[in-house]
Design an enzyme around this catalytic site. Structure first.
Site: not given
Length: 265
Positions: A147, A160
């Site tokens: 990401s 995350y």
């Protein structure tokens, strides 16, 4: 004229592929003639319908394995299942991921453990099981979905961000281990893609920040992306096909940003 990526007859696993990015990536491989194992959560009837539809559309073998990404033994069994069904395993796409948004002092420890297990540790367990198969074949491609948050941080996403930074580091380390084996390992680092996961984040961020969802979209979700639009599935698929084909043979240990300029600022 459409490009032939030379993937026909290969076999792949795409984790977290019953919806969203994973399903789009699995479909892109199947359209190139790659047999695919789908994996992920959801209603069994709907999953079977999606599996059958993809097989009918593409003419390749499409199977489903319901491995729980928090259970290492099940992850390894999924890799063995793919080899048993297809007789080979050429491509592993570690895509499975979940999200939870909260301030660190309010972050549930069980959510931290779950996110680390699914977003990071499952990539290790799948890779560990796949590498011996790929070494025996003399070729393999491993692509980890990281990401933009594998490169930069945002508040309220400690687990995350930690997991995705870990994915990038894991990618680099394993790539160096395998650099002379004709097995490449790369990470794709997308910005925001309008997936069910992101839709949930919009609502969560609105609640956490105390602002309307419309403002979250403009001021939070796409605030960091200078091009002010979501990344498209086809853009992700194009990069994946490059990386898993012979065109990407010299790309390894890299984290490819696909984020509308987010990490350039």
């Amino acid at each position: 004229m459409a490009r032939d990526y030379g993937l026909k007859g290969q076999a792949a696993i795409v984790t977290g592929s019953t919806s969203g990015i994973g399903h789009a990536l699995a479909r892109s491989l199947a359209l190139e003639g790659v047999d695919v194992v789908l994996n992920g959560l959801g209603d069994p009837v709907q999953i079977e319908a999606e599996r059958a539809e993809l097989a009918a559309e593409t003419g390749v073998r499409v199977h489903y394995h319901g491995a729980d990404m928090t259970h290492p033994v099940e992850v390894a069994e999924m890799v063995g299942f793919a080899q048993a069904e297809f007789g080979r395993l050429d491509i592993l796409v570690n895509n499975a991921g979940i999200q939870h948004v909260a301030a660190v002092e309010d972050f549930p420890p069980e959510k931290w453990d779950q996110i680390i297990a699914i977003n990071l540790s499952s990539a290790f367990h799948a890779t560990r099981a796949a590498v011996p198969i790929m070494k025996a074949q003399g070729r393999g491609r491993i692509v980890n979905l990281a990401s933009a948050h594998g490169l930069v941080a945002s508040p309220f996403k400690s687990a995350y961000v930690a997991a995705k930074h870990g994915v990038v580091g894991f990618t680099k380390s394993v790539a160096l281990e395998l650099v002379r084996t004709n097995i490449t390992v790369n990470a794709i680092c997308p910005g925001y893609v309008r997936t069910p996961l992101v839709e949930a984040q919009i609502a969560d961020q609105a609640k956490t920040r105390g602002i309307p969802e419309a403002r979250v979209l403009d001021e939070v979700i796409l605030a960091a992306q200078p091009n002010k639009r979501f990344v498209e599935y086809d853009e992700l698929a194009g990069l994946l096909l490059y990386l898993v084909s012979d065109l990407g043979a010299s790309a390894t240990g890299a984290a490819f940003s696909l984020d509308g300029g987010w990490t350039a600022t």
